[in-house]
Design a protein around this motif. Structure first.
Motif, PDB file in Angstrom:
ATOM      1  N   ARG A 195       0.831  -1.208   0.000  1.00  0.00           N
ATOM      2  CA  ARG A 195       0.000   0.000   0.000  1.00  0.00           C
ATOM      3  C   ARG A 195       0.864   1.257   0.000  1.00  0.00           C
ATOM      4  O   ARG A 195       0.597   2.217  -0.720  1.00  0.00           O
ATOM      5  N   ASP A 196       1.925   1.241   0.796  1.00  0.00           N
ATOM      6  CA  ASP A 196       2.816   2.405   0.858  1.00  0.00           C
ATOM      7  C   ASP A 196       3.519   2.634  -0.480  1.00  0.00           C
ATOM      8  O   ASP A 196       3.716   3.777  -0.899  1.00  0.00           O
ATOM      9  N   ASP A 197       3.886   1.549  -1.169  1.00  0.00           N
ATOM     10  CA  ASP A 197       4.459   1.686  -2.512  1.00  0.00           C
ATOM     11  C   ASP A 197       3.456   2.324  -3.465  1.00  0.00           C
ATOM     12  O   ASP A 197       3.824   3.154  -4.309  1.00  0.00           O
ATOM     13  N   GLU A 198       2.188   1.944  -3.367  1.00  0.00           N
ATOM     14  CA  GLU A 198       1.156   2.514  -4.247  1.00  0.00           C
ATOM     15  C   GLU A 198       1.050   4.019  -4.024  1.00  0.00           C
ATOM     16  O   GLU A 198       0.890   4.786  -4.987  1.00  0.00           O
ATOM     17  N   ARG A 199       1.149   4.446  -2.772  1.00  0.00           N
ATOM     18  CA  ARG A 199       1.134   5.883  -2.479  1.00  0.00           C
ATOM     19  C   ARG A 199       2.329   6.575  -3.147  1.00  0.00           C
ATOM     20  O   ARG A 199       2.195   7.665  -3.713  1.00  0.00           O
ATOM     21  N   LYS A 200       3.497   5.938  -3.046  1.00  0.00           N
ATOM     22  CA  LYS A 200       4.712   6.488  -3.672  1.00  0.00           C
ATOM     23  C   LYS A 200       4.528   6.578  -5.184  1.00  0.00           C
ATOM     24  O   LYS A 200       4.851   7.598  -5.797  1.00  0.00           O
ATOM     25  N   HIS A 201       3.978   5.525  -5.795  1.00  0.00           N
ATOM     26  CA  HIS A 201       3.773   5.523  -7.249  1.00  0.00           C
ATOM     27  C   HIS A 201       2.857   6.667  -7.663  1.00  0.00           C
ATOM     28  O   HIS A 201       3.120   7.342  -8.665  1.00  0.00           O
ATOM     29  N   ARG A 202       1.787   6.851  -6.928  1.00  0.00           N
ATOM     30  CA  ARG A 202       0.841   7.918  -7.253  1.00  0.00           C
ATOM     31  C   ARG A 202       1.547   9.274  -7.213  1.00  0.00           C
ATOM     32  O   ARG A 202       1.381  10.106  -8.114  1.00  0.00           O
ATOM     33  N   ARG A 203       2.357   9.487  -6.174  1.00  0.00           N
ATOM     34  CA  ARG A 203       3.099  10.742  -6.051  1.00  0.00           C
ATOM     35  C   ARG A 203       4.060  10.914  -7.233  1.00  0.00           C
ATOM     36  O   ARG A 203       4.135  11.996  -7.838  1.00  0.00           O
ATOM     37  N   LEU A 204       4.768   9.844  -7.604  1.00  0.00           N
ATOM     38  CA  LEU A 204       5.709   9.922  -8.722  1.00  0.00           C
ATOM     39  C   LEU A 204       4.998  10.196 -10.043  1.00  0.00           C
ATOM     40  O   LEU A 204       5.469  11.016 -10.851  1.00  0.00           O
ATOM     41  N   PHE A 205       3.869   9.536 -10.278  1.00  0.00           N
ATOM     42  CA  PHE A 205       3.112   9.789 -11.502  1.00  0.00           C
ATOM     43  C   PHE A 205       2.590  11.225 -11.542  1.00  0.00           C
ATOM     44  O   PHE A 205       2.615  11.874 -12.588  1.00  0.00           O
ATOM     45  N   ARG A 206       2.137  11.738 -10.405  1.00  0.00           N
ATOM     46  CA  ARG A 206       1.667  13.123 -10.360  1.00  0.00           C
ATOM     47  C   ARG A 206       2.815  14.089 -10.691  1.00  0.00           C
ATOM     48  O   ARG A 206       2.638  15.048 -11.447  1.00  0.00           O
ATOM     49  N   GLN A 207       3.999  13.813 -10.140  1.00  0.00           N
ATOM     50  CA  GLN A 207       5.160  14.664 -10.432  1.00  0.00           C
ATOM     51  C   GLN A 207       5.521  14.616 -11.914  1.00  0.00           C
ATOM     52  O   GLN A 207       5.796  15.653 -12.525  1.00  0.00           O
ATOM     53  N   MET A 208       5.528  13.408 -12.489  1.00  0.00           N
ATOM     54  CA  MET A 208       5.864  13.289 -13.913  1.00  0.00           C
ATOM     55  C   MET A 208       4.856  14.039 -14.767  1.00  0.00           C
ATOM     56  O   MET A 208       5.239  14.753 -15.706  1.00  0.00           O
ATOM     57  N   TYR A 209       3.575  13.883 -14.466  1.00  0.00           N
ATOM     58  CA  TYR A 209       2.543  14.569 -15.248  1.00  0.00           C
ATOM     59  C   TYR A 209       2.764  16.084 -15.189  1.00  0.00           C
ATOM     60  O   TYR A 209       2.718  16.767 -16.218  1.00  0.00           O
ATOM     61  N   THR A 210       3.024  16.594 -13.986  1.00  0.00           N
ATOM     62  CA  THR A 210       3.238  18.034 -13.812  1.00  0.00           C
ATOM     63  C   THR A 210       4.461  18.494 -14.598  1.00  0.00           C
ATOM     64  O   THR A 210       4.436  19.530 -15.274  1.00  0.00           O
ATOM     65  N   GLN A 211       5.540  17.725 -14.541  1.00  0.00           N
ATOM     66  CA  GLN A 211       6.748  18.092 -15.266  1.00  0.00           C
ATOM     67  C   GLN A 211       6.552  18.030 -16.782  1.00  0.00           C
ATOM     68  O   GLN A 211       7.077  18.868 -17.514  1.00  0.00           O
ATOM     69  N   LEU A 212       5.792  17.057 -17.251  1.00  0.00           N
ATOM     70  CA  LEU A 212       5.580  16.891 -18.693  1.00  0.00           C
ATOM     71  C   LEU A 212       4.623  17.922 -19.277  1.00  0.00           C
ATOM     72  O   LEU A 212       4.750  18.288 -20.446  1.00  0.00           O
ATOM     73  N   THR A 213       3.660  18.376 -18.475  1.00  0.00           N
ATOM     74  CA  THR A 213       2.623  19.272 -19.005  1.00  0.00           C
ATOM     75  C   THR A 213       2.703  20.698 -18.473  1.00  0.00           C
ATOM     76  O   THR A 213       2.104  21.599 -19.062  1.00  0.00           O
ATOM     77  N   GLY A 214       3.402  20.893 -17.355  1.00  0.00           N
ATOM     78  CA  GLY A 214       3.411  22.202 -16.714  1.00  0.00           C
ATOM     79  C   GLY A 214       2.150  22.457 -15.916  1.00  0.00           C
ATOM     80  O   GLY A 214       1.939  23.564 -15.424  1.00  0.00           O
ATOM     81  N   GLN A 215       1.301  21.444 -15.803  1.00  0.00           N
ATOM     82  CA  GLN A 215       0.038  21.572 -15.069  1.00  0.00           C
ATOM     83  C   GLN A 215      -0.089  20.415 -14.083  1.00  0.00           C
ATOM     84  O   GLN A 215       0.391  19.315 -14.346  1.00  0.00           O
ATOM     85  N   ARG A 216      -0.766  20.676 -12.983  1.00  0.00           N
ATOM     86  CA  ARG A 216      -1.049  19.598 -12.042  1.00  0.00           C
ATOM     87  C   ARG A 216      -2.123  18.696 -12.641  1.00  0.00           C
ATOM     88  O   ARG A 216      -3.018  19.188 -13.345  1.00  0.00           O
ATOM     89  N   PRO A 259      -5.510  16.683 -13.029  1.00  0.00           N
ATOM     90  CA  PRO A 259      -6.837  16.929 -12.443  1.00  0.00           C
ATOM     91  C   PRO A 259      -7.113  15.913 -11.341  1.00  0.00           C
ATOM     92  O   PRO A 259      -6.650  14.776 -11.389  1.00  0.00           O
ATOM     93  N   MET A 260      -7.846  16.337 -10.343  1.00  0.00           N
ATOM     94  CA  MET A 260      -8.224  15.445  -9.246  1.00  0.00           C
ATOM     95  C   MET A 260      -9.468  14.686  -9.684  1.00  0.00           C
ATOM     96  O   MET A 260     -10.566  15.235  -9.697  1.00  0.00           O
ATOM     97  N   THR A 261      -9.273  13.440 -10.055  1.00  0.00           N
ATOM     98  CA  THR A 261     -10.396  12.612 -10.480  1.00  0.00           C
ATOM     99  C   THR A 261     -10.429  11.348  -9.660  1.00  0.00           C
ATOM    100  O   THR A 261      -9.387  10.807  -9.287  1.00  0.00           O
ATOM    101  N   GLY A 262     -11.603  10.887  -9.378  1.00  0.00           N
ATOM    102  CA  GLY A 262     -11.763   9.620  -8.692  1.00  0.00           C
ATOM    103  C   GLY A 262     -11.383   9.657  -7.223  1.00  0.00           C
ATOM    104  O   GLY A 262     -11.238   8.618  -6.602  1.00  0.00           O
TER     105      GLY A 262
END
Length: 163
Positions: free
Chosen positions: A71-92, A94-97
């Motif tokens: 479960r803790d790894d899943e939290r880390k993955h979510r954080r990493l994916f959010r960071q990558m998305y922000t870096q790739l698009t310049g935008q945070r 969207p909060m979905t789900g």
């Protein structure tokens, strides 16, 4: 077909000697990566909630420890994916789900089986992301992918232990 099931991402099968992508194709690939990252963010959140439930019904302390680590790894993955998305698009992203509930499995063993299959499906999705994401993000995706395989191994152990 070689007899293996590749799920819904078979359209992006590995092509080791493919020609370099044209500009329009690169844009399409990046759109695919961004869409899959958004799905991954949502999926990782769902997994976290699902694993919280499994944790609450795990029969032993050892099983609780294993599921807590996953479960803790899943939290880390979510954080990493959010960071990558922000870096790739310049935008945070969207909060979905965020308020989504999950379906309780019929039993602990059914939940373990569902978790095992989910980890394997996530690996397939992340393999597509790995293929098309800019090179500087590949180490991060590789770390997430290997975590997913580790999780699948743990869930396989939990399944065999409780069968």
């Amino acid at each position: 077909m070689n007899g293996y099931w590749y799920g819904p991402y078979a359209y992006a099968s590995y092509q080791p000697y493919a020609q370099p992508a044209a500009h329009g194709e690169t844009d399409q690939r990046m759109q695919l990566v961004l869409r899959l990252i958004l799905e991954a963010i949502s999926d990782e959140r769902h997994d976290e909630l699902f694993y919280d439930y499994l944790l609450s019904v795990a029969p032993t302390e050892k099983e609780q420890q294993v599921i807590t680590g996953i479960r803790d790894d899943e939290r880390k993955h979510r954080r990493l994916f959010r960071q990558m998305y922000t870096q790739l698009t310049g935008q945070r992203p969207p909060m979905t789900g965020e308020g989504e509930a999950f379906q309780k499995p019929a039993s602990y063993l059914d939940g373990i089986e569902q978790a095992l299959m989910g980890e394997l499906k996530a690996f397939e999705k992340y393999r597509v992301i790995y293929k098309y994401i800019p090179t500087q993000y590949r180490d991060t995706i590789f770390e997430i992918m290997t975590d997913e395989m580790k999780h699948a191994s743990y869930y396989n152990w939990l399944y065999a232990k409780n069968k």
